[in-house]
Enzyme design. Structure first.
Site, PDB file in Angstrom:
ATOM      1  N   LYS A  72      52.558  31.568  28.136  1.00 35.47           N
ATOM      2  CA  LYS A  72      51.780  32.391  27.209  1.00 35.47           C
ATOM      3  C   LYS A  72      52.485  32.504  25.861  1.00 35.47           C
ATOM      4  CE  LYS A  72      48.178  33.298  29.745  1.00 35.47           C
ATOM      5  NZ  LYS A  72      46.857  32.712  29.395  1.00 35.47           N
ATOM      6  N   ASN A  74      40.439  29.973  28.094  1.00 34.27           N
ATOM      7  CA  ASN A  74      40.743  31.052  29.031  1.00 34.27           C
ATOM      8  C   ASN A  74      41.372  30.552  30.329  1.00 34.27           C
ATOM      9  OD1 ASN A  74      40.187  33.801  30.459  1.00 34.27           O
ATOM     10  ND2 ASN A  74      39.070  32.307  31.688  1.00 34.27           N
ATOM     11  N   VAL A 109      44.628  42.936  33.892  1.00 29.03           N
ATOM     12  CA  VAL A 109      43.190  43.124  34.064  1.00 29.03           C
ATOM     13  C   VAL A 109      42.848  43.005  35.545  1.00 29.03           C
ATOM     14  CG1 VAL A 109      40.902  42.274  33.415  1.00 29.03           C
ATOM     15  CG2 VAL A 109      42.807  42.129  31.780  1.00 29.03           C
ATOM     16  N   SER A 150      48.563  36.888  26.781  1.00 28.57           N
ATOM     17  CA  SER A 150      48.923  38.044  27.605  1.00 28.57           C
ATOM     18  C   SER A 150      49.986  38.892  26.927  1.00 28.57           C
ATOM     19  CB  SER A 150      49.451  37.567  28.959  1.00 28.57           C
ATOM     20  OG  SER A 150      49.944  38.653  29.715  1.00 28.57           O
ATOM     21  N   TYR A 178      54.670  31.757  33.884  1.00 32.04           N
ATOM     22  CA  TYR A 178      53.435  32.242  33.256  1.00 32.04           C
ATOM     23  C   TYR A 178      53.727  32.837  31.883  1.00 32.04           C
ATOM     24  CZ  TYR A 178      49.272  35.160  32.543  1.00 32.04           C
ATOM     25  OH  TYR A 178      48.157  35.764  32.006  1.00 32.04           O
ATOM     26  N   ASP A 222      39.333  19.786  35.264  1.00 32.82           N
ATOM     27  CA  ASP A 222      40.724  20.212  35.194  1.00 32.82           C
ATOM     28  C   ASP A 222      41.129  20.091  33.727  1.00 32.82           C
ATOM     29  OD1 ASP A 222      43.482  20.467  35.139  1.00 32.82           O
ATOM     30  OD2 ASP A 222      43.838  19.178  36.875  1.00 32.82           O
ATOM     31  N   VAL A 223      41.368  21.225  33.066  1.00 34.00           N
ATOM     32  CA  VAL A 223      41.600  21.198  31.621  1.00 34.00           C
ATOM     33  C   VAL A 223      42.907  20.509  31.254  1.00 34.00           C
ATOM     34  CG1 VAL A 223      40.188  23.239  31.176  1.00 34.00           C
ATOM     35  CG2 VAL A 223      42.649  23.505  31.617  1.00 34.00           C
ATOM     36  N   GLY A 235      36.203  36.112  37.024  1.00 36.59           N
ATOM     37  CA  GLY A 235      37.135  36.969  36.312  1.00 36.59           C
ATOM     38  C   GLY A 235      36.842  37.167  34.838  1.00 36.59           C
ATOM     39  N   ILE A 236      37.909  37.145  34.035  1.00 29.55           N
ATOM     40  CA  ILE A 236      37.785  37.377  32.601  1.00 29.55           C
ATOM     41  C   ILE A 236      36.886  36.331  31.961  1.00 29.55           C
ATOM     42  CG2 ILE A 236      39.051  37.436  30.413  1.00 29.55           C
ATOM     43  CD1 ILE A 236      41.477  38.489  31.996  1.00 29.55           C
TER      44      ILE A 236
END
Length: 248
Positions: free
Chosen positions: A158, A89, A187, A141, A154, A62-63, A18-19
């Site tokens: 953000k 990201n 996106v 976002s 979500y 895993d961040v 993806g992005i």
């Protein structure tokens, strides 16, 4: 070495698809070596990066796990040297409105989307201080301002990431580290297609001034600019790249 990021190392979390994948490719095309942290294999990203002639390293991370991201930072130093650019990201999207969102989903969303950037920024801070042109770029976002109801966790996360971006910019300017965010719209990625439907994309295009679906390269170009010396005097900003749907 050619390119405005030549001689620099960029870390991209969530860079296997993806992005994130497109950001890794673009930064490599601009001359940076690339390290990717992701829970999924980054073989395709590796091919895209090495095709530009740049070095590549990836690991399963895993961040939201402090030990995992700290260990990853040490391995990046061993493989590619000290990092100059960190692109936070990695994200999860667990759609639900307030009636249906579970606390478990809420916490997982914040763990990846907010704790992850915090932990990665801490882990790579020694590198960024050494750089002389350190960059942290958080992918956020524009839905923070439009707030579609099915994405309560979500969008809330953000919003928190926007706040983290601002306070880190204030904290780290003394070290010549800039911290900015890129607020993307909807996106077209595999994950977005999985979590929405075609009508959702049509609705997004309808409210945009630019009448086409946003693509990953619409985000990566902004990231590449913010990572470069051209953006050395920009910090604490959320750059909205959503085709004009919010016009902020």
């Amino acid at each position: 070495m050619a390119g405005r990021l030549a001689g620099r190392t960029a870390v991209v979390t969530g860079g296997s698809t993806g992005i994130g994948q497109e950001i890794a490719r673009r930064l490599a095309a601009d001359g940076a070596d690339i390290a990717v942290a992701d829970v999924s294999p980054a073989d395709e990203t590796r091919e895209l990066v090495t095709a530009t002639g740049r070095r590549f390293f990836s690991d399963k991370v895993d961040v939201s796990d402090e030990d995992a991201i700290t260990g990853f930072a040490a391995r990046v130093r061993g493989e590619l040297g000290f990092a100059d650019i960190l692109v936070n990201n990695a994200a999860v999207v667990l759609p639900a409105d307030l009636d249906h969102v579970t606390y478990e989903a809420w916490r997982r969303t914040f763990a990846v989307n907010v704790d992850g950037p915090f932990l990665a920024s801490k882990a790579f801070l020694p590198d960024l201080k050494r750089s002389g042109s350190g960059r942290i770029i958080n992918i956020t976002s524009s839905s923070y301002w439009t707030a579609p109801p099915p994405f309560v966790s979500y969008i809330s996360a953000k919003g928190a990431l926007n706040g983290l971006t601002s306070v880190l910019a204030a904290n780290l300017a003394v070290h010549d580290i800039t911290v900015n965010g890129v607020a993307a719209g909807l996106v077209r990625t595999a994950a977005a297609v999985e979590n929405t439907d075609e009508a959702f994309f049509e609705q997004a295009v309808h409210i945009q001034d630019i009448k086409r679906v946003e693509m990953p390269h619409d985000v990566s170009g902004v990231v590449a600019f913010l990572a470069s010396d051209d953006a050395a005097f920009i910090t604490g900003q959320i750059v909205v790249a959503d085709g004009g749907s919010t016009r902020r």
